[in-house]
Design a protein around this motif. Structure first.
Motif, PDB file in Angstrom:
ATOM      1  N   GLU A  98     -27.998  12.536   4.408  1.00 55.11           N
ATOM      2  CA  GLU A  98     -28.027  11.264   3.689  1.00 55.11           C
ATOM      3  C   GLU A  98     -27.652  11.487   2.229  1.00 55.11           C
ATOM      4  O   GLU A  98     -28.031  12.491   1.629  1.00 55.11           O
ATOM      5  CB  GLU A  98     -29.414  10.620   3.770  1.00 55.11           C
ATOM      6  N   PHE A  99     -26.919  10.506   1.680  1.00 54.50           N
ATOM      7  CA  PHE A  99     -26.557  10.529   0.263  1.00 54.50           C
ATOM      8  C   PHE A  99     -27.241   9.360  -0.431  1.00 54.50           C
ATOM      9  O   PHE A  99     -27.223   8.237   0.072  1.00 54.50           O
ATOM     10  CB  PHE A  99     -25.039  10.422   0.086  1.00 54.50           C
ATOM     11  N   THR A 129     -27.399   1.480  -3.857  1.00 56.20           N
ATOM     12  CA  THR A 129     -27.954   0.484  -2.934  1.00 56.20           C
ATOM     13  C   THR A 129     -28.886   1.099  -1.891  1.00 56.20           C
ATOM     14  O   THR A 129     -29.269   0.440  -0.938  1.00 56.20           O
ATOM     15  CB  THR A 129     -26.813  -0.266  -2.219  1.00 56.20           C
ATOM     16  N   GLY A 130     -29.224   2.374  -2.075  1.00 54.21           N
ATOM     17  CA  GLY A 130     -30.102   3.032  -1.120  1.00 54.21           C
ATOM     18  C   GLY A 130     -29.420   4.171  -0.408  1.00 54.21           C
ATOM     19  O   GLY A 130     -28.236   4.460  -0.654  1.00 54.21           O
ATOM     20  N   PRO A 131     -30.110   4.870   0.491  1.00 51.06           N
ATOM     21  CA  PRO A 131     -29.528   6.029   1.176  1.00 51.06           C
ATOM     22  C   PRO A 131     -28.417   5.636   2.148  1.00 51.06           C
ATOM     23  O   PRO A 131     -28.517   4.623   2.838  1.00 51.06           O
ATOM     24  CB  PRO A 131     -30.721   6.642   1.922  1.00 51.06           C
ATOM     25  N   PHE A 132     -27.364   6.430   2.156  1.00 43.83           N
ATOM     26  CA  PHE A 132     -26.268   6.263   3.111  1.00 43.83           C
ATOM     27  C   PHE A 132     -26.286   7.447   4.065  1.00 43.83           C
ATOM     28  O   PHE A 132     -26.221   8.599   3.632  1.00 43.83           O
ATOM     29  CB  PHE A 132     -24.922   6.194   2.405  1.00 43.83           C
ATOM     30  N   ARG A 133     -26.406   7.173   5.359  1.00 41.95           N
ATOM     31  CA  ARG A 133     -26.490   8.239   6.359  1.00 41.95           C
ATOM     32  C   ARG A 133     -25.087   8.577   6.850  1.00 41.95           C
ATOM     33  O   ARG A 133     -24.480   7.837   7.632  1.00 41.95           O
ATOM     34  CB  ARG A 133     -27.393   7.820   7.513  1.00 41.95           C
ATOM     35  N   ALA A 134     -24.564   9.727   6.422  1.00 39.28           N
ATOM     36  CA  ALA A 134     -23.212  10.164   6.794  1.00 39.28           C
ATOM     37  C   ALA A 134     -23.201  10.921   8.107  1.00 39.28           C
ATOM     38  O   ALA A 134     -22.191  10.909   8.826  1.00 39.28           O
ATOM     39  CB  ALA A 134     -22.618  11.031   5.684  1.00 39.28           C
ATOM     40  N   VAL A 135     -24.298  11.604   8.413  1.00 36.40           N
ATOM     41  CA  VAL A 135     -24.439  12.327   9.686  1.00 36.40           C
ATOM     42  C   VAL A 135     -25.783  11.939  10.276  1.00 36.40           C
ATOM     43  O   VAL A 135     -26.808  11.999   9.591  1.00 36.40           O
ATOM     44  CB  VAL A 135     -24.356  13.858   9.489  1.00 36.40           C
ATOM     45  N   ALA A 148     -23.918  22.690   6.972  1.00 43.25           N
ATOM     46  CA  ALA A 148     -24.263  23.990   7.545  1.00 43.25           C
ATOM     47  C   ALA A 148     -23.960  25.131   6.572  1.00 43.25           C
ATOM     48  O   ALA A 148     -24.689  26.124   6.516  1.00 43.25           O
ATOM     49  CB  ALA A 148     -23.497  24.200   8.849  1.00 43.25           C
ATOM     50  N   MET A 149     -22.907  24.963   5.789  1.00 46.38           N
ATOM     51  CA  MET A 149     -22.516  25.982   4.809  1.00 46.38           C
ATOM     52  C   MET A 149     -23.362  25.916   3.538  1.00 46.38           C
ATOM     53  O   MET A 149     -23.341  26.844   2.727  1.00 46.38           O
ATOM     54  CB  MET A 149     -21.046  25.796   4.427  1.00 46.38           C
ATOM     55  N   GLY A 150     -24.094  24.816   3.342  1.00 50.63           N
ATOM     56  CA  GLY A 150     -24.865  24.649   2.119  1.00 50.63           C
ATOM     57  C   GLY A 150     -23.996  24.303   0.926  1.00 50.63           C
ATOM     58  O   GLY A 150     -24.338  24.642  -0.221  1.00 50.63           O
ATOM     59  N   LEU A 151     -22.888  23.600   1.155  1.00 52.00           N
ATOM     60  CA  LEU A 151     -21.917  23.318   0.104  1.00 52.00           C
ATOM     61  C   LEU A 151     -21.907  21.852  -0.329  1.00 52.00           C
ATOM     62  O   LEU A 151     -20.994  21.432  -1.046  1.00 52.00           O
ATOM     63  CB  LEU A 151     -20.512  23.732   0.574  1.00 52.00           C
ATOM     64  N   LEU A 152     -22.878  21.073   0.101  1.00 54.52           N
ATOM     65  CA  LEU A 152     -22.938  19.672  -0.315  1.00 54.52           C
ATOM     66  C   LEU A 152     -23.581  19.552  -1.700  1.00 54.52           C
ATOM     67  O   LEU A 152     -24.374  20.400  -2.100  1.00 54.52           O
ATOM     68  CB  LEU A 152     -23.732  18.852   0.708  1.00 54.52           C
ATOM     69  N   PRO A 153     -23.272  18.485  -2.431  1.00 48.37           N
ATOM     70  CA  PRO A 153     -23.864  18.312  -3.773  1.00 48.37           C
ATOM     71  C   PRO A 153     -25.352  18.003  -3.703  1.00 48.37           C
ATOM     72  O   PRO A 153     -25.897  17.712  -2.631  1.00 48.37           O
ATOM     73  CB  PRO A 153     -23.067  17.132  -4.346  1.00 48.37           C
ATOM     74  N   TRP A 154     -25.985  18.027  -4.862  1.00 48.07           N
ATOM     75  CA  TRP A 154     -27.442  17.827  -4.925  1.00 48.07           C
ATOM     76  C   TRP A 154     -27.850  16.434  -4.465  1.00 48.07           C
ATOM     77  O   TRP A 154     -29.015  16.216  -4.107  1.00 48.07           O
ATOM     78  CB  TRP A 154     -27.934  18.062  -6.349  1.00 48.07           C
ATOM     79  N   THR A 155     -26.918  15.491  -4.464  1.00 47.62           N
ATOM     80  CA  THR A 155     -27.243  14.127  -4.030  1.00 47.62           C
ATOM     81  C   THR A 155     -27.454  14.022  -2.525  1.00 47.62           C
ATOM     82  O   THR A 155     -27.919  12.987  -2.040  1.00 47.62           O
ATOM     83  CB  THR A 155     -26.122  13.160  -4.436  1.00 47.62           C
ATOM     84  N   ALA A 156     -27.100  15.071  -1.786  1.00 44.19           N
ATOM     85  CA  ALA A 156     -27.233  15.043  -0.328  1.00 44.19           C
ATOM     86  C   ALA A 156     -28.615  15.543   0.098  1.00 44.19           C
ATOM     87  O   ALA A 156     -29.110  16.557  -0.406  1.00 44.19           O
ATOM     88  CB  ALA A 156     -26.154  15.908   0.318  1.00 44.19           C
ATOM     89  N   LYS A 157     -29.217  14.826   1.027  1.00 45.88           N
ATOM     90  CA  LYS A 157     -30.475  15.264   1.647  1.00 45.88           C
ATOM     91  C   LYS A 157     -30.152  15.720   3.062  1.00 45.88           C
ATOM     92  O   LYS A 157     -29.672  14.936   3.886  1.00 45.88           O
ATOM     93  CB  LYS A 157     -31.481  14.120   1.678  1.00 45.88           C
ATOM     94  N   VAL A 158     -30.388  16.997   3.345  1.00 49.16           N
ATOM     95  CA  VAL A 158     -30.046  17.594   4.641  1.00 49.16           C
ATOM     96  C   VAL A 158     -31.319  17.974   5.380  1.00 49.16           C
ATOM     97  O   VAL A 158     -32.153  18.722   4.856  1.00 49.16           O
ATOM     98  CB  VAL A 158     -29.161  18.849   4.461  1.00 49.16           C
ATOM     99  N   THR A 159     -31.469  17.469   6.598  1.00 47.34           N
ATOM    100  CA  THR A 159     -32.594  17.855   7.456  1.00 47.34           C
ATOM    101  C   THR A 159     -32.058  18.176   8.844  1.00 47.34           C
ATOM    102  O   THR A 159     -31.005  17.683   9.250  1.00 47.34           O
ATOM    103  CB  THR A 159     -33.647  16.731   7.564  1.00 47.34           C
TER     104      THR A 159
END
Length: 284
Positions: A12-13, A17-23, A53-64
């Motif tokens: 999620e980014f 307007t709130g979180p956007f779920r990309a995956v 998976a690579m850990g290359l997303l920006p800090w705005t991304a929440k990965v779970t």
């Protein structure tokens, strides 16, 4: 044991307007010596899944994820320093648009030698020798001379070969190729695909091919994951996918191929696609 194993990956980014779920809940595996293709339209979350998976997303991304492991090691539980030892060495990625991915301020030789210095600790002479070997392996002519060239002095196809050389420099166990033939002409596309498949076979790597080109999938893949709006629609071996796709979205993708056109006008996916019940709420 799978090289890369992903279960219920969510990315999620944060936006105004709130979180956007990309995956949204993607799961997949890739094994040694296997070619996995991830296909879907632009915006379906293919690249974001692998960047997570690579850990290359920006800090705005929440990965779970319920599980995100490489070679049995928990990627999410690793420290940044631990992950840096793996990324670029054991897991490597060929990014989209090679000219944009290479640093215009440094020679291509410097950029490949930097990888060898950081991950393998080679001295200057060893780095140069290895860089020349890698350029020869990917078919770059006059490799010793080309090391001193800047990206703008090379063609798009040559820059793509440089990116491949950088990606395989440390003999990774897993190589991720993100649209490796984008913006290349048809002849160069085939050369790049043939090169990737030869290197994959020679080194026994696991290979993930991110693409929206179903022709590339048919030629290269063992298994295929189909994504739509961040969700996995279908996973199958390549023959089963083309002969008897189970998802309406996959059928629409295949029906939109030029070879399957029945009239003067190519159909669009939106004209062919009848929503599956499982897709309700897929758009976020």
């Amino acid at each position: 044991m799978a090289l890369l194993e992903i279960e219920n990956l969510v990315v999620e980014f944060q936006t105004a307007t709130g979180p956007f779920r990309a995956v949204d809940g993607v799961s997949m595996k890739v094994h040694e010596k296997e070619v996995l293709a991830i296909v879907g339209e632009s915006g379906s979350g293919k690249s974001v899944s692998m960047l997570a998976a690579m850990g290359l997303l920006p800090w705005t991304a929440k990965v779970t994820a319920d599980k995100l492991t490489f070679n049995g090691r928990d990627l999410l539980g690793m420290s940044s320093a631990e992950r840096k030892k793996i990324i670029g060495k054991d897991i490597s990625m060929i990014f989209q648009e090679p000219v944009a991915s290479l640093n215009p301020c440094f020679t291509v030789g410097f950029q490949i030698e930097e990888v060898l210095r950081i991950h393998l600790g080679l001295d200057k002479a060893q780095r140069r020798k290895r860089a020349i070997e890698l350029f020869e392996a990917v078919g770059i002519p006059d490799p010793a001379e080309r090391l001193g060239h800047y990206p703008h002095q090379m063609s798009g196809g040559q820059c793509q070969r440089v990116m491949i050389a950088i990606a395989i420099a440390c003999n990774p166990k897993l190589l991720i190729a993100d649209e490796p033939t984008t913006a290349l002409d048809v002849t160069i596309q085939k050369q790049i695909l043939d090169l990737l498949m030869r290197l994959q076979a020679e080194h026994g790597m696991g290979l993930i091919m991110i693409t929206h080109n179903m022709g590339v999938v048919a030629e290269t893949a063992d298994r295929v994951v189909v994504q739509y709006k961040g969700r996995k629609m279908e996973e199958a071996d390549v023959l089963s996918l083309f002969e008897s796709p189970k998802s309406n979205y996959t059928r629409a993708l295949l029906a939109a191929l030029p070879d399957n056109a029945t009239g003067d006008r190519l159909p669009t996916i939106s004209e062919l696609f009848v929503d599956d019940p499982s897709l309700q709420g897929a758009a976020r």
